[in-house]
Scaffold this motif. Sequence first.
Motif, PDB file in Angstrom:
ATOM      1  N   ILE A   9       0.837  -1.205   0.000  1.00  0.00           N
ATOM      2  CA  ILE A   9       0.000   0.000   0.000  1.00  0.00           C
ATOM      3  C   ILE A   9       0.875   1.260   0.000  1.00  0.00           C
ATOM      4  O   ILE A   9       0.638   2.210  -0.756  1.00  0.00           O
ATOM      5  N   LYS A  10       1.896   1.272   0.850  1.00  0.00           N
ATOM      6  CA  LYS A  10       2.767   2.449   0.916  1.00  0.00           C
ATOM      7  C   LYS A  10       3.519   2.645  -0.389  1.00  0.00           C
ATOM      8  O   LYS A  10       3.725   3.786  -0.832  1.00  0.00           O
ATOM      9  N   ASP A  45       2.516   1.830  -3.437  1.00  0.00           N
ATOM     10  CA  ASP A  45       1.576   2.398  -4.412  1.00  0.00           C
ATOM     11  C   ASP A  45       1.230   3.845  -4.061  1.00  0.00           C
ATOM     12  O   ASP A  45       1.149   4.707  -4.951  1.00  0.00           O
ATOM     13  N   HIS A  46       1.031   4.113  -2.784  1.00  0.00           N
ATOM     14  CA  HIS A  46       0.654   5.460  -2.353  1.00  0.00           C
ATOM     15  C   HIS A  46       1.734   6.484  -2.689  1.00  0.00           C
ATOM     16  O   HIS A  46       1.440   7.560  -3.247  1.00  0.00           O
ATOM     17  N   TYR A  64      -2.639   4.140  -9.222  1.00  0.00           N
ATOM     18  CA  TYR A  64      -1.902   3.722  -8.019  1.00  0.00           C
ATOM     19  C   TYR A  64      -2.735   3.951  -6.754  1.00  0.00           C
ATOM     20  O   TYR A  64      -2.757   3.103  -5.847  1.00  0.00           O
ATOM     21  N   ALA A  88      -3.983   1.064  -4.098  1.00  0.00           N
ATOM     22  CA  ALA A  88      -3.699   1.123  -2.666  1.00  0.00           C
ATOM     23  C   ALA A  88      -4.980   0.975  -1.850  1.00  0.00           C
ATOM     24  O   ALA A  88      -5.016   0.244  -0.850  1.00  0.00           O
ATOM     25  N   CYS A  92      -5.946  -2.204   0.619  1.00  0.00           N
ATOM     26  CA  CYS A  92      -6.300  -1.884   1.999  1.00  0.00           C
ATOM     27  C   CYS A  92      -7.673  -2.457   2.363  1.00  0.00           C
ATOM     28  O   CYS A  92      -7.884  -2.957   3.468  1.00  0.00           O
ATOM     29  N   LEU A 149      -5.287   7.648   2.553  1.00  0.00           N
ATOM     30  CA  LEU A 149      -5.386   7.125   1.186  1.00  0.00           C
ATOM     31  C   LEU A 149      -6.553   7.758   0.438  1.00  0.00           C
ATOM     32  O   LEU A 149      -6.426   8.121  -0.748  1.00  0.00           O
TER      33      LEU A 149
END
Length: 660
Positions: free
Chosen positions: A324-325, A327-328, A396, A400, A404, A420
């Motif tokens: 997730i991080k 992509d974020h 992206y 994410a 999540c 997010l």
Amino acid sequence: GCNPLAETGRSKLQNQRAVLNQQILRAVRMRAGAENLLRATNNNKVREQVLLELSFVNSDLQILKEELEGLNISVEVYQNTEETFSIPLVPLGLKETKEVDFTLPLKDFILEHYSEDSSEYEDEIADLMDLRQACRTPSRDEAGIEMLISYFLQLGYVENRFFPPTRHMGVLFTWYDSFTGVPVCQQNLLLEKASILFNIGALYTQIATRCNRQTQAGLENAVDAFQRAAGVLSYLKETFTHTPSYDMSPAMLTVLVKMMLAQAQECVFEQIGLPGIRNEFFTLMKMTQEVAKVGEVYMLVNTAMNQEPVKENIPYSWSKLAQIKSDHYKALAHYFIATILCDHELQSGDDEEEQEKALLQLYDYMPEGLMALTLLKDKVQRKQLGKAHLRKAIVYHEEALRVCGLCKKLRNIDVLQEVLTAAHKRSLLKYAQQETEDDFLSLMQAPDILPKTEHKIETIAPQFSKVKVKDFFHRLGPLTVFSAKQRWTAPRTIRIHHKAGELGFSLKGGSPVQIYCLDPACSAASMGLKEGDYIVAVGGVDCKWLGVNEVLEKFNSVGEQPIEMEVISCQDTAASMHSKSATYSVGMQKTYSLICLAMDEDKIDQTKKAPLKLPFLSWGTKNRQKAASTLCLPAAVAGSSRTKKKLSPFTLLNTESSLY
């Protein structure tokens, strides 16, 4: 240490971890017993019942593992209490251990090996046990770190004084795996040292996550703490290479080091953007590459977490959070460059060459048909490329949010969802502002952004020398002489009748002083004094720490009276033998020990001879046609040439996966 009964959020988590560890231990023992019964019986009805029981036990273990993973992702408890709008950082939980009683083994060894009254060392032994007990609940600050390091250094003294290389001391150390909850028991002090090192690194991560990320000082402290955590874990990996615990295996420690450095890099980016990000060309260029670097390191962390053998034991939610991080922060990089392209036009007073150079350094290659300088001057091309970057940013962001939403543990972290969602909405709004009727004609693809950082993140090696500790058993004498590796005779009393200052021998060395150039005809030699003897007392006063001059002064102070001194002689020592359960990297065998499965947890007969420990664990692959579970008691098959696959202690029936 902290009050173990304090009702803080962190102490509650550690208490829950301890309870889960005990439940996992019971389940593992039940499974081991069922496996033994399955191998021993040929009765089909009994085998069916055992197989059914094993399926239930494995299901329970899987549930317990998920509960333990929930504790490892309970990141909100460790964050700073100030209101913050940042993605949570992940700390490591402290390894749990059982109490250890050093009293009888150390007192026996002092009496046997050093020939001293062991009752005089009860206070020192109590201090050692108190320090160990305090290390189970260290405070989450520098004082806690210093206490753990003090105990680690004290263990070095204890190891040299009381743990000979040729035999075990009968002290059993039990530590629970931080990720699987499986206990590891050994009579080797090196397991204790390795576990304390792991807890030092874990405590650094908890200090880092507690820092206030809304201030420059807080972020600086967080970066420093994560770098120090990575340094301690790296030192642990290089020094204790064959630890029998999953959380301290080289593969797992490599991933943990990468994760700590990635979180430090994330804090560096937050530190740069804390004063605010000005909508200016070169500022946004710098932020684009900095945030792209954060996305890259988290991508590498996620890749490492999904490799064998780490994948089996790393918390699933940690892997998903790293994804997730990644992509974020990649989305943020595309958003920043899109802002540059959409909002900034090349003015007459701007430095064209510098902007062109900065743009060329941003991409590995320019989109087909575009030139950097032309792109800066052409408003239409800039807008098309900017919108391509925004589309990629939105993709992206959506990925994410999707990941999540699929992870139950992460779905319940409110601040993660809020960050997010806010970033996604911001990119959608920016794209809506640029939308025109001819968008369907634009087929341009946004190129990848090259990551770059001006703040290189590296591990900081542990500096143990800064913590000064005094050997609890200092009174036994200098460690270079009075150690567990050297054998000595019991002290002998020598009574010397000297004349006109003539002793019949000379003294040499530091402390303790040594006899040399002994005259065979002197009275001391006739009393049993030998060449090379060490003087440990004069006139009933201990002088192990005295030099030659101080000992001579004591001789002179006697006057005409006979001199009474106690001496010891060195005995021949047997060749050193390394322990089969050792975890240290220098000359030790590679072993995986879980002897706790074979003994009663609470009743250990200290008088019985320790059973012979086998050199490795068989994780459920020996006689797989007969066994239906995954964890067997230690077993060795002599002459076996068949390759043995090793399974995670939580893998379900008939699942093939390697450990390490």
